[in-house]
Design a protein around this motif. Structure first.
Motif, mmCIF file in Angstrom:
data_model
loop_
_atom_site.group_PDB
_atom_site.id
_atom_site.type_symbol
_atom_site.label_atom_id
_atom_site.label_comp_id
_atom_site.label_asym_id
_atom_site.label_seq_id
_atom_site.Cartn_x
_atom_site.Cartn_y
_atom_site.Cartn_z
ATOM 1 N N TYR A 23 0.973 -1.421 0.072
ATOM 2 C CA TYR A 23 -0.664 0.080 0.013
ATOM 3 C C TYR A 23 0.846 1.646 -0.042
ATOM 4 O O TYR A 23 1.951 1.451 0.792
ATOM 5 C CB TYR A 23 -0.634 -0.020 1.581
ATOM 6 C CG TYR A 23 -2.066 1.273 0.951
ATOM 7 C CD1 TYR A 23 -3.187 0.742 0.728
ATOM 8 C CD2 TYR A 23 -2.073 2.198 1.160
ATOM 9 C CE1 TYR A 23 -3.937 2.017 0.637
ATOM 10 C CE2 TYR A 23 -2.875 3.597 1.575
ATOM 11 C CZ TYR A 23 -4.010 2.855 0.980
ATOM 12 O OH TYR A 23 -5.095 3.792 0.949
ATOM 13 N N VAL A 24 0.541 1.853 -1.231
ATOM 14 C CA VAL A 24 1.641 3.025 -0.952
ATOM 15 C C VAL A 24 0.140 4.683 -1.075
ATOM 16 O O VAL A 24 -0.877 4.837 -1.480
ATOM 17 C CB VAL A 24 2.523 3.382 -2.068
ATOM 18 C CG1 VAL A 24 3.652 4.799 -2.616
ATOM 19 C CG2 VAL A 24 2.678 1.802 -2.740
ATOM 20 N N SER A 25 1.151 5.683 0.138
ATOM 21 C CA SER A 25 0.127 6.512 -0.239
ATOM 22 C C SER A 25 1.587 8.071 0.567
ATOM 23 O O SER A 25 2.545 7.697 0.505
ATOM 24 C CB SER A 25 -0.682 6.519 1.146
ATOM 25 O OG SER A 25 0.085 7.017 2.356
ATOM 26 N N PRO A 26 0.977 8.981 0.253
ATOM 27 C CA PRO A 26 1.678 10.133 -0.036
ATOM 28 C C PRO A 26 2.650 10.130 2.301
ATOM 29 O O PRO A 26 3.540 10.565 1.689
ATOM 30 C CB PRO A 26 0.927 11.493 0.481
ATOM 31 C CG PRO A 26 0.302 11.154 -0.813
ATOM 32 C CD PRO A 26 -0.532 9.747 -0.161
ATOM 33 N N ALA A 27 2.304 9.220 2.724
ATOM 34 C CA ALA A 27 1.979 9.883 3.926
ATOM 35 C C ALA A 27 3.897 8.430 4.293
ATOM 36 O O ALA A 27 3.831 8.829 4.618
ATOM 37 C CB ALA A 27 1.092 9.489 5.692
ATOM 38 N N ARG A 29 4.345 4.293 2.710
ATOM 39 C CA ARG A 29 4.507 2.929 2.222
ATOM 40 C C ARG A 29 4.824 1.523 3.399
ATOM 41 O O ARG A 29 5.389 1.401 3.718
ATOM 42 C CB ARG A 29 4.819 2.544 0.689
ATOM 43 C CG ARG A 29 6.731 2.452 0.771
ATOM 44 C CD ARG A 29 7.086 2.805 -0.474
ATOM 45 N NE ARG A 29 8.442 2.914 -0.407
ATOM 46 C CZ ARG A 29 8.542 4.830 -0.354
ATOM 47 N NH1 ARG A 29 8.104 5.521 -0.443
ATOM 48 N NH2 ARG A 29 10.005 4.820 -0.181
ATOM 49 N N VAL A 82 -8.640 2.357 -2.275
ATOM 50 C CA VAL A 82 -7.860 1.787 -2.895
ATOM 51 C C VAL A 82 -7.824 2.717 -4.306
ATOM 52 O O VAL A 82 -8.449 2.965 -4.618
ATOM 53 C CB VAL A 82 -8.216 0.605 -3.618
ATOM 54 C CG1 VAL A 82 -6.972 -0.036 -5.548
ATOM 55 C CG2 VAL A 82 -7.617 -0.466 -2.418
ATOM 56 N N GLY A 83 -7.373 3.455 -4.454
ATOM 57 C CA GLY A 83 -7.456 4.391 -6.157
ATOM 58 C C GLY A 83 -6.599 4.072 -6.920
ATOM 59 O O GLY A 83 -7.019 3.702 -8.115
ATOM 60 N N THR A 199 -1.176 12.209 -14.033
ATOM 61 C CA THR A 199 -1.271 11.220 -13.188
ATOM 62 C C THR A 199 -0.750 9.873 -13.305
ATOM 63 O O THR A 199 -1.053 8.727 -12.172
ATOM 64 C CB THR A 199 -2.630 10.748 -12.912
ATOM 65 O OG1 THR A 199 -3.461 12.404 -12.653
ATOM 66 C CG2 THR A 199 -3.194 10.186 -11.915
ATOM 67 N N SER A 206 5.315 4.951 -8.179
ATOM 68 C CA SER A 206 4.356 4.461 -7.596
ATOM 69 C C SER A 206 4.977 2.606 -7.682
ATOM 70 O O SER A 206 5.575 2.074 -6.397
ATOM 71 C CB SER A 206 3.437 4.489 -7.372
ATOM 72 O OG SER A 206 2.487 3.666 -7.870
ATOM 73 N N SER A 209 7.981 1.169 -5.497
ATOM 74 C CA SER A 209 8.093 1.119 -3.921
ATOM 75 C C SER A 209 7.670 -0.403 -3.380
ATOM 76 O O SER A 209 8.014 -0.551 -1.919
ATOM 77 C CB SER A 209 6.727 1.665 -3.446
ATOM 78 O OG SER A 209 6.610 2.551 -4.147
ATOM 79 N N THR A 250 4.693 3.340 9.955
ATOM 80 C CA THR A 250 3.622 4.344 11.221
ATOM 81 C C THR A 250 4.308 5.862 11.185
ATOM 82 O O THR A 250 4.295 6.983 12.203
ATOM 83 C CB THR A 250 3.143 3.929 11.635
ATOM 84 O OG1 THR A 250 1.675 2.998 11.157
ATOM 85 C CG2 THR A 250 2.308 4.718 12.595
#
Length: 313
Positions: A23-27, A29, A82-83, A199, A206, A209, A250
Protein backbone atom coordinates in the motif's frame (compact mmCIF):
# COMPACT_ATOMS: atom_id res chain seq x y z
CA UNK A 1 8.97 -25.73 2.71
CA UNK A 2 11.53 -25.39 -0.02
CA UNK A 3 11.87 -26.15 -3.68
CA UNK A 4 14.70 -26.30 -6.17
CA UNK A 5 15.04 -23.69 -8.85
CA UNK A 6 17.64 -22.13 -11.09
CA UNK A 7 17.46 -18.36 -10.94
CA UNK A 8 19.55 -15.25 -10.55
CA UNK A 9 21.91 -17.12 -8.23
CA UNK A 10 23.04 -19.04 -11.39
CA UNK A 11 22.80 -22.33 -9.52
CA UNK A 12 20.20 -24.58 -7.96
CA UNK A 13 19.00 -23.06 -4.67
CA UNK A 14 16.32 -23.63 -2.05
CA UNK A 15 13.70 -20.91 -1.85
CA UNK A 16 10.17 -19.85 -1.11
CA UNK A 17 8.34 -17.58 -3.54
CA UNK A 18 5.95 -15.05 -2.05
CA UNK A 19 3.50 -12.67 -3.71
CA UNK A 20 3.06 -9.44 -1.76
CA UNK A 21 0.58 -6.58 -1.77
CA UNK A 22 1.93 -3.13 -0.92
CA UNK A 23 0.00 0.00 0.00
CA UNK A 24 1.48 3.32 -1.10
CA UNK A 25 0.36 6.78 -0.04
CA UNK A 26 1.98 10.23 0.27
CA UNK A 27 2.47 9.54 3.99
CA UNK A 28 4.36 6.28 3.50
CA UNK A 29 4.18 2.72 2.23
CA UNK A 30 3.94 -0.73 3.75
CA UNK A 31 3.34 -4.38 2.89
CA UNK A 32 -0.23 -5.27 3.82
CA UNK A 33 -0.73 -8.83 2.59
CA UNK A 34 1.17 -11.89 1.38
CA UNK A 35 0.57 -15.23 -0.30
CA UNK A 36 2.94 -18.18 -0.63
CA UNK A 37 3.17 -19.39 -4.22
CA UNK A 38 3.12 -23.18 -4.67
CA UNK A 39 4.34 -24.49 -8.06
CA UNK A 40 1.86 -26.87 -9.59
CA UNK A 41 4.06 -29.84 -10.48
CA UNK A 42 6.66 -29.76 -7.69
CA UNK A 43 4.22 -29.02 -4.85
CA UNK A 44 0.51 -29.03 -5.60
CA UNK A 45 0.61 -32.46 -7.24
CA UNK A 46 2.62 -34.08 -4.42
CA UNK A 47 0.32 -34.86 -1.44
CA UNK A 48 3.08 -36.32 0.75
CA UNK A 49 5.27 -33.25 0.32
CA UNK A 50 2.34 -30.95 1.04
CA UNK A 51 1.44 -32.86 4.19
CA UNK A 52 5.02 -32.80 5.46
CA UNK A 53 5.14 -29.01 5.05
CA UNK A 54 1.73 -28.47 6.65
CA UNK A 55 0.00 -27.10 3.57
CA UNK A 56 -3.77 -27.03 4.23
CA UNK A 57 -5.81 -29.45 2.12
CA UNK A 58 -8.00 -26.67 0.74
CA UNK A 59 -5.03 -24.78 -0.72
CA UNK A 60 -4.66 -25.57 -4.41
CA UNK A 61 -2.57 -24.27 -7.25
CA UNK A 62 -2.97 -20.59 -8.09
CA UNK A 63 -0.95 -18.47 -10.45
CA UNK A 64 0.77 -15.36 -9.14
CA UNK A 65 -1.84 -13.07 -10.76
CA UNK A 66 -4.59 -15.18 -9.16
CA UNK A 67 -2.93 -14.71 -5.74
CA UNK A 68 -2.74 -10.97 -6.41
CA UNK A 69 -6.46 -10.93 -7.24
CA UNK A 70 -7.20 -12.68 -3.94
CA UNK A 71 -5.23 -10.12 -1.95
CA UNK A 72 -6.75 -7.13 -3.73
CA UNK A 73 -10.24 -8.51 -3.18
CA UNK A 74 -9.47 -9.07 0.50
CA UNK A 75 -8.16 -5.51 0.85
CA UNK A 76 -11.29 -4.08 -0.77
CA UNK A 77 -13.53 -6.20 1.45
CA UNK A 78 -11.60 -4.95 4.50
CA UNK A 79 -12.35 -1.34 3.53
CA UNK A 80 -8.83 -0.37 2.44
CA UNK A 81 -9.19 2.80 0.32
CA UNK A 82 -7.86 1.98 -3.15
CA UNK A 83 -7.40 4.51 -5.91
CA UNK A 84 -5.00 2.78 -8.29
CA UNK A 85 -3.24 -0.54 -8.76
CA UNK A 86 0.12 -1.01 -10.46
CA UNK A 87 2.24 -4.12 -11.01
CA UNK A 88 4.86 -5.62 -13.30
CA UNK A 89 4.45 -7.59 -16.52
CA UNK A 90 3.52 -10.88 -14.85
CA UNK A 91 0.34 -9.27 -13.57
CA UNK A 92 -0.24 -6.83 -16.42
CA UNK A 93 -0.61 -9.73 -18.84
CA UNK A 94 -3.46 -11.29 -16.85
CA UNK A 95 -6.88 -10.32 -18.28
CA UNK A 96 -8.67 -11.55 -15.15
CA UNK A 97 -6.85 -9.07 -12.94
CA UNK A 98 -7.63 -6.21 -15.30
CA UNK A 99 -11.30 -7.24 -15.46
CA UNK A 100 -11.55 -7.45 -11.66
CA UNK A 101 -10.18 -3.95 -11.26
CA UNK A 102 -12.45 -2.50 -13.91
CA UNK A 103 -15.49 -4.17 -12.36
CA UNK A 104 -14.55 -2.55 -9.03
CA UNK A 105 -13.98 0.84 -10.66
CA UNK A 106 -10.31 0.89 -9.68
CA UNK A 107 -7.85 2.44 -12.11
CA UNK A 108 -4.68 0.61 -13.05
CA UNK A 109 -1.29 1.14 -14.66
CA UNK A 110 0.06 -2.34 -15.37
CA UNK A 111 3.34 -3.09 -17.11
CA UNK A 112 3.23 -5.25 -20.24
CA UNK A 113 5.75 -6.52 -22.77
CA UNK A 114 6.93 -4.58 -25.79
CA UNK A 115 5.13 -7.03 -28.09
CA UNK A 116 1.74 -6.43 -26.51
CA UNK A 117 -0.89 -5.67 -29.16
CA UNK A 118 -3.30 -2.84 -28.41
CA UNK A 119 -6.32 -1.48 -30.23
CA UNK A 120 -6.15 1.91 -31.93
CA UNK A 121 -8.45 3.79 -34.30
CA UNK A 122 -11.51 3.02 -32.12
CA UNK A 123 -10.60 -0.64 -31.96
CA UNK A 124 -10.31 -1.18 -35.71
CA UNK A 125 -6.55 -1.88 -35.71
CA UNK A 126 -4.29 -3.99 -33.48
CA UNK A 127 -0.67 -2.81 -33.27
CA UNK A 128 2.31 -3.92 -31.20
CA UNK A 129 3.53 -1.52 -28.55
CA UNK A 130 7.06 -1.23 -29.93
CA UNK A 131 5.66 -0.49 -33.39
CA UNK A 132 3.57 2.35 -31.97
CA UNK A 133 6.60 3.73 -30.13
CA UNK A 134 8.51 3.97 -33.42
CA UNK A 135 5.72 6.07 -34.93
CA UNK A 136 5.66 8.68 -32.16
CA UNK A 137 7.31 11.93 -33.32
CA UNK A 138 9.84 13.72 -31.16
CA UNK A 139 7.23 16.27 -30.16
CA UNK A 140 4.99 13.47 -28.90
CA UNK A 141 7.32 12.64 -26.00
CA UNK A 142 6.79 14.65 -22.84
CA UNK A 143 9.34 14.95 -20.02
CA UNK A 144 7.90 13.98 -16.65
CA UNK A 145 9.27 12.86 -13.30
CA UNK A 146 7.72 9.70 -11.84
CA UNK A 147 8.90 10.58 -8.35
CA UNK A 148 12.05 11.17 -6.32
CA UNK A 149 14.79 8.57 -6.27
CA UNK A 150 17.97 8.00 -4.33
CA UNK A 151 19.86 10.20 -6.80
CA UNK A 152 17.20 12.82 -7.44
CA UNK A 153 14.08 12.99 -9.59
CA UNK A 154 13.43 10.00 -11.86
CA UNK A 155 12.98 11.85 -15.13
CA UNK A 156 11.85 10.05 -18.28
CA UNK A 157 10.17 10.84 -21.57
CA UNK A 158 6.54 9.69 -21.76
CA UNK A 159 3.93 9.22 -24.45
CA UNK A 160 0.36 7.97 -24.19
CA UNK A 161 -1.92 6.62 -26.87
CA UNK A 162 -5.68 6.20 -26.57
CA UNK A 163 -6.74 2.56 -26.93
CA UNK A 164 -10.44 2.99 -26.13
CA UNK A 165 -12.81 0.91 -28.22
CA UNK A 166 -16.09 2.46 -27.02
CA UNK A 167 -17.31 6.03 -26.49
CA UNK A 168 -16.68 7.28 -22.98
CA UNK A 169 -14.01 4.67 -22.28
CA UNK A 170 -10.73 5.82 -20.70
CA UNK A 171 -8.04 3.41 -21.79
CA UNK A 172 -4.45 4.10 -22.84
CA UNK A 173 -1.08 2.60 -23.69
CA UNK A 174 1.54 4.50 -21.69
CA UNK A 175 5.13 4.37 -22.98
CA UNK A 176 8.21 5.37 -21.00
CA UNK A 177 11.55 6.10 -22.65
CA UNK A 178 14.87 6.41 -20.87
CA UNK A 179 16.50 9.70 -21.80
CA UNK A 180 20.03 8.26 -21.81
CA UNK A 181 19.62 4.75 -23.20
CA UNK A 182 16.36 4.99 -25.12
CA UNK A 183 15.07 1.88 -23.33
CA UNK A 184 11.29 1.58 -23.50
CA UNK A 185 8.71 0.35 -21.00
CA UNK A 186 5.00 -0.16 -21.71
CA UNK A 187 1.90 0.03 -19.51
CA UNK A 188 -1.76 -0.77 -20.05
CA UNK A 189 -3.85 1.90 -18.32
CA UNK A 190 -7.51 2.20 -17.48
CA UNK A 191 -9.46 4.67 -15.38
CA UNK A 192 -13.16 5.08 -14.59
CA UNK A 193 -12.77 8.79 -15.34
CA UNK A 194 -10.53 11.04 -17.44
CA UNK A 195 -7.10 11.68 -15.92
CA UNK A 196 -4.09 13.72 -17.06
CA UNK A 197 -0.79 12.20 -18.13
CA UNK A 198 1.02 13.12 -14.92
CA UNK A 199 -1.41 10.97 -12.91
CA UNK A 200 -0.57 7.87 -14.93
CA UNK A 201 3.13 8.69 -14.67
CA UNK A 202 2.87 9.03 -10.89
CA UNK A 203 1.12 5.68 -10.57
CA UNK A 204 3.65 3.98 -12.86
CA UNK A 205 6.48 5.38 -10.76
CA UNK A 206 4.97 4.11 -7.52
CA UNK A 207 5.48 0.51 -8.68
CA UNK A 208 9.09 0.73 -7.56
CA UNK A 209 7.87 1.12 -3.99
CA UNK A 210 7.55 -2.65 -3.75
CA UNK A 211 11.26 -3.06 -4.52
CA UNK A 212 12.15 -0.39 -1.99
CA UNK A 213 9.92 -2.09 0.58
CA UNK A 214 11.68 -5.41 0.04
CA UNK A 215 15.05 -3.71 0.46
CA UNK A 216 13.90 -1.92 3.62
CA UNK A 217 12.20 -5.00 4.99
CA UNK A 218 15.29 -7.14 4.52
CA UNK A 219 17.63 -4.52 5.96
CA UNK A 220 15.53 -3.26 8.88
CA UNK A 221 13.23 -6.06 10.05
CA UNK A 222 14.89 -9.18 8.67
CA UNK A 223 12.20 -10.00 6.12
CA UNK A 224 14.46 -12.64 4.56
CA UNK A 225 16.24 -13.78 7.75
CA UNK A 226 14.49 -17.10 8.25
CA UNK A 227 15.06 -20.79 7.65
CA UNK A 228 11.53 -22.13 8.06
CA UNK A 229 10.35 -25.09 6.01
CA UNK A 230 6.66 -25.15 6.88
CA UNK A 231 3.51 -23.39 5.77
CA UNK A 232 2.64 -22.09 9.24
CA UNK A 233 6.20 -21.02 10.07
CA UNK A 234 6.54 -19.03 6.85
CA UNK A 235 3.28 -17.16 7.37
CA UNK A 236 4.05 -16.42 11.01
CA UNK A 237 7.50 -15.04 10.31
CA UNK A 238 6.53 -12.99 7.27
CA UNK A 239 3.49 -11.55 9.05
CA UNK A 240 5.56 -10.46 12.07
CA UNK A 241 8.17 -8.88 9.80
CA UNK A 242 5.46 -7.03 7.86
CA UNK A 243 3.93 -5.83 11.14
CA UNK A 244 7.29 -4.57 12.40
CA UNK A 245 7.86 -2.70 9.15
CA UNK A 246 4.35 -1.20 9.31
CA UNK A 247 4.98 0.03 12.86
CA UNK A 248 8.25 1.69 11.84
CA UNK A 249 6.55 3.22 8.79
CA UNK A 250 3.72 4.62 10.93
CA UNK A 251 6.18 6.13 13.40
CA UNK A 252 8.12 7.74 10.56
CA UNK A 253 4.94 9.12 8.99
CA UNK A 254 3.66 10.65 12.23
CA UNK A 255 6.97 11.94 13.60
CA UNK A 256 7.20 15.72 13.89
CA UNK A 257 9.85 17.42 11.79
CA UNK A 258 11.31 20.22 13.96
CA UNK A 259 13.94 21.56 11.57
CA UNK A 260 13.78 21.80 7.76
CA UNK A 261 17.59 21.55 7.61
CA UNK A 262 17.49 18.01 9.01
CA UNK A 263 16.45 14.88 7.12
CA UNK A 264 13.10 13.66 8.40
CA UNK A 265 13.09 10.56 10.57
CA UNK A 266 13.28 7.49 8.35
CA UNK A 267 12.39 3.87 9.03
CA UNK A 268 16.09 3.06 9.40
CA UNK A 269 16.69 5.94 11.83
CA UNK A 270 13.66 5.08 13.97
CA UNK A 271 14.81 1.45 14.20
CA UNK A 272 18.25 2.68 15.24
CA UNK A 273 16.75 4.94 17.90
CA UNK A 274 14.50 2.16 19.23
CA UNK A 275 17.48 -0.14 19.49
CA UNK A 276 19.49 2.50 21.34
CA UNK A 277 16.76 3.91 23.60
CA UNK A 278 14.56 0.88 24.28
CA UNK A 279 16.47 -2.33 23.71
CA UNK A 280 19.74 -1.09 25.19
CA UNK A 281 20.60 1.75 27.56
CA UNK A 282 24.36 1.82 27.28
CA UNK A 283 24.39 5.52 26.38
CA UNK A 284 22.36 8.46 27.73
CA UNK A 285 19.25 9.23 25.62
CA UNK A 286 20.47 12.80 24.98
CA UNK A 287 23.68 11.42 23.48
CA UNK A 288 21.76 9.12 21.13
CA UNK A 289 19.42 11.91 20.01
CA UNK A 290 22.38 14.23 19.44
CA UNK A 291 23.97 11.75 17.03
CA UNK A 292 20.65 11.19 15.28
CA UNK A 293 20.29 14.92 14.62
CA UNK A 294 23.92 15.20 13.52
CA UNK A 295 23.55 12.26 11.14
CA UNK A 296 20.35 13.57 9.54
CA UNK A 297 21.77 17.10 9.24
CA UNK A 298 24.75 15.70 7.36
CA UNK A 299 22.43 13.69 5.13
CA UNK A 300 20.40 16.81 4.30
CA UNK A 301 23.57 18.71 3.43
CA UNK A 302 24.79 15.88 1.21
CA UNK A 303 21.43 15.62 -0.55
CA UNK A 304 21.34 19.36 -1.31
CA UNK A 305 24.86 19.22 -2.74
CA UNK A 306 24.01 16.19 -4.85
CA UNK A 307 20.88 17.83 -6.29
CA UNK A 308 22.81 21.02 -7.05
CA UNK A 309 25.44 19.06 -8.99
CA UNK A 310 22.75 17.25 -10.96
CA UNK A 311 21.04 20.54 -11.85
CA UNK A 312 24.37 22.07 -12.88
CA UNK A 313 24.98 19.20 -15.30
Amino acid sequence: MQRQYTGTAERVENSQVGVFLAYVSPAGRALIDRRLYLPETTWCDQPERRAAAGVPDQVGFATKPALARQMIAAAIDAGVPVGWVTADEVYGADPGLRADLENCGIGYVLAVGYDRRVAINDGRTLVRGDTLAERIPTTGWQPRSCGPGAKGARDYLWAWITTATRPGEHRWLLIRRNRATGELAFYLCWSPRPVPLHTLVRVAGSRWSIEELFQTGKGQVGLDHYQVRGWTGWHRFITLAMLALAVLTTLAATARQPDPDIIALTVAEIRRLLNALVLTQSLPPAHTMHWSIWRRTSQARARRSHYQRRQAN
